[in-house]
Design an enzyme around this catalytic site. Sequence first.
Site, mmCIF file in Angstrom:
data_model
loop_
_atom_site.group_PDB
_atom_site.id
_atom_site.type_symbol
_atom_site.label_atom_id
_atom_site.label_comp_id
_atom_site.label_asym_id
_atom_site.label_seq_id
_atom_site.Cartn_x
_atom_site.Cartn_y
_atom_site.Cartn_z
ATOM 1 N N VAL A 192 15.128 20.651 -1.230
ATOM 2 C CA VAL A 192 15.420 22.049 -0.899
ATOM 3 C C VAL A 192 14.198 22.628 -0.185
ATOM 4 O O VAL A 192 13.130 22.016 -0.163
ATOM 5 C CB VAL A 192 15.746 22.891 -2.155
ATOM 6 C CG1 VAL A 192 17.007 22.373 -2.839
ATOM 7 C CG2 VAL A 192 14.580 22.894 -3.122
ATOM 8 N N SER A 224 8.718 11.201 5.317
ATOM 9 C CA SER A 224 8.533 11.421 6.747
ATOM 10 C C SER A 224 9.439 10.516 7.569
ATOM 11 O O SER A 224 9.663 9.359 7.222
ATOM 12 C CB SER A 224 7.088 11.154 7.157
ATOM 13 O OG SER A 224 6.963 11.322 8.570
ATOM 14 N N LYS A 267 1.158 13.866 2.891
ATOM 15 C CA LYS A 267 2.213 14.249 3.845
ATOM 16 C C LYS A 267 1.752 15.420 4.705
ATOM 17 O O LYS A 267 2.038 15.484 5.905
ATOM 18 C CB LYS A 267 3.499 14.624 3.106
ATOM 19 C CG LYS A 267 4.640 15.145 4.017
ATOM 20 C CD LYS A 267 5.050 14.168 5.093
ATOM 21 C CE LYS A 267 6.337 14.502 5.804
ATOM 22 N NZ LYS A 267 6.344 15.739 6.612
ATOM 23 N N HIS A 286 -0.510 14.052 7.213
ATOM 24 C CA HIS A 286 0.358 13.358 8.194
ATOM 25 C C HIS A 286 0.855 14.370 9.220
ATOM 26 O O HIS A 286 0.809 14.134 10.434
ATOM 27 C CB HIS A 286 1.549 12.702 7.489
ATOM 28 C CG HIS A 286 2.658 12.305 8.416
ATOM 29 N ND1 HIS A 286 3.610 13.193 8.895
ATOM 30 C CD2 HIS A 286 2.967 11.112 8.977
ATOM 31 C CE1 HIS A 286 4.439 12.570 9.704
ATOM 32 N NE2 HIS A 286 4.074 11.318 9.782
ATOM 33 N N ASN A 287 1.311 15.525 8.741
ATOM 34 C CA ASN A 287 1.852 16.530 9.657
ATOM 35 C C ASN A 287 0.773 17.152 10.527
ATOM 36 O O ASN A 287 1.024 17.458 11.695
ATOM 37 C CB ASN A 287 2.628 17.588 8.879
ATOM 38 C CG ASN A 287 4.019 17.101 8.520
ATOM 39 O OD1 ASN A 287 4.201 15.922 8.212
ATOM 40 N ND2 ASN A 287 4.991 17.987 8.591
ATOM 41 N N GLU A 295 0.282 14.686 13.109
ATOM 42 C CA GLU A 295 1.478 14.760 13.962
ATOM 43 C C GLU A 295 1.332 15.878 14.986
ATOM 44 O O GLU A 295 1.583 15.693 16.178
ATOM 45 C CB GLU A 295 2.695 15.004 13.066
ATOM 46 C CG GLU A 295 4.013 15.275 13.735
ATOM 47 C CD GLU A 295 5.069 15.704 12.717
ATOM 48 O OE1 GLU A 295 5.327 14.945 11.768
ATOM 49 O OE2 GLU A 295 5.631 16.815 12.864
ATOM 50 N N ARG A 312 -29.500 33.083 10.266
ATOM 51 C CA ARG A 312 -29.019 33.485 8.940
ATOM 52 C C ARG A 312 -30.176 34.012 8.094
ATOM 53 O O ARG A 312 -30.037 34.966 7.333
ATOM 54 C CB ARG A 312 -28.335 32.299 8.246
ATOM 55 C CG ARG A 312 -27.041 31.877 8.896
ATOM 56 C CD ARG A 312 -26.397 30.684 8.201
ATOM 57 N NE ARG A 312 -25.929 31.006 6.865
ATOM 58 C CZ ARG A 312 -26.393 30.455 5.754
ATOM 59 N NH1 ARG A 312 -27.388 29.569 5.823
ATOM 60 N NH2 ARG A 312 -25.917 30.793 4.587
#
Length: 477
Positions: A78, A132, A186, A189-190, A193, A453
């Site tokens: 879902v 995937s 995953k 992975h994306n 991608e 800094r």
Amino acid sequence: MSEAVADIGVLGLGTMGGMLALNLAEKGFATALHNRTAEKARRLVADNPALAARLHPSTSLHDFVARLKAPRLVLLMVEAGPPVDEQIAALMPLLSQGDILIDAGNADFNDTVRRSRAIEGTGLRFVGMGVSGGASGARHGPSIMVGGEDDVWRRLQPVLEAIAARYEGEPCVARLGPDGAGHFVKTIHNGIEYADMQMIAEIYGILRDGAQLEPGEMAAVFADWNTRGLSSYLVEITAAVLAERDPDTGRPLVDLIVDEAGQKGTGRWSVIEAQKLGIGATTLEAAVSARGLSSRRAEREAASRVYAGIGAKDPDGAFPVTPAGLRELESALQTAKIIAYAQGYAVMAAASEEFGWALPLRDIARIWRAGCIIRSVFLDDIARAFEAGDGVVNLLQAPSLAARVAEGEGALRRIVSKAALAGLPVPALAAALSYFDDYRRVRGTANLVQGQRDFFGAHTFQRFDRPGRHHHAWAGG
Ligand code: 6PG
């Protein structure tokens, strides 16, 4: 009360859920089906008569659970976010000790960790699983990245290995670690991608606007590249997209598509997590940013009028469509791809240490060799790089890949330089090149940042010539 006949149940029959259900049934698993709109379950069975004997549509959530043999396996497919929590809350009262809930959607790994902890002690088990490969991958063999306890993995392993893609006979599925590890991988992975797709699009932009090629000609270029080192699903489909003609107008379809990229969020998550880990994934970040900028089309049109004529340097001749010219583009893309993947892997290595996951980085490359969107021969090279030298801190220091980057960095440098001079945006390719130059530079420029800094915030700095941290009384500070 329905009879318990199903080996596994799929809840959520959208594109991915429906395809996974058919894959499960085809591999011999009796599969219970449930969807909020019950018609989808019935339709899936009606449209697939050859598998109907192993597909069991339910009329309610109770009926769905009743059809599952114990210990029950419930695969949730879902939409990520609150719908997953809603389904878990609805299912929990209906499930029993030892039943397993599998979230196979594109969940934010932080949610998966939270859900895993919430389910601990209830007698139920929870698995977060990255899947995937899009619709065809779900149907015929995805790459599957599992996060969960080892004993639960053992229970799921036969089922997942049956439906996963295979590379040289090896199933592209593995347990990568506990709770959120699978969804984290995953997510990366994306991110990779996105970077891969963006760099391909940048080379397309050079071929289109720099070399003035037509889509059909560009299709032939990418198809040729797909026969060598760049051989991959994304290069393959790029050639197909460029070759496609619109059936109504006969024009190249790619020329009719509006240049506004969508994004469901997984790529964005990857760069957020990279930043939280303090790991620069600059090509992944450039790709996500490019998608965001592409979606502001009206603003870009206004800006083009504000800067009319600026930057549109005639690139004529800069990108010759000769074997040498095309080889340079091919080498530039291949080199940037290695750098982008090295960044993605650096994020996973940092997460593995941060969360104590011991991610099997070599195995991640192995299960990405088939089924997933970034599948390519290159992933076999990454797996071999890990096999050749354990403890690789960054793929850019793996000898086999370092040699390829050293060989191709000149092409990447020339293409990025020529694109900049021609006013052709190459944010991801340029990010890859600068990351490479920054990564291999011993004497950087952060010493000046430290001075700044300390000047305004007394944040102190280290010195080469003496130990400890130092604050300087800056003149004018
Ligand atoms: C995959 C894809 C998939 C992706 C969707 C939408 O591995 O099968 O990465 O999970 O999330 O295709 O992707 P966008 O983020 O581009 O919308």
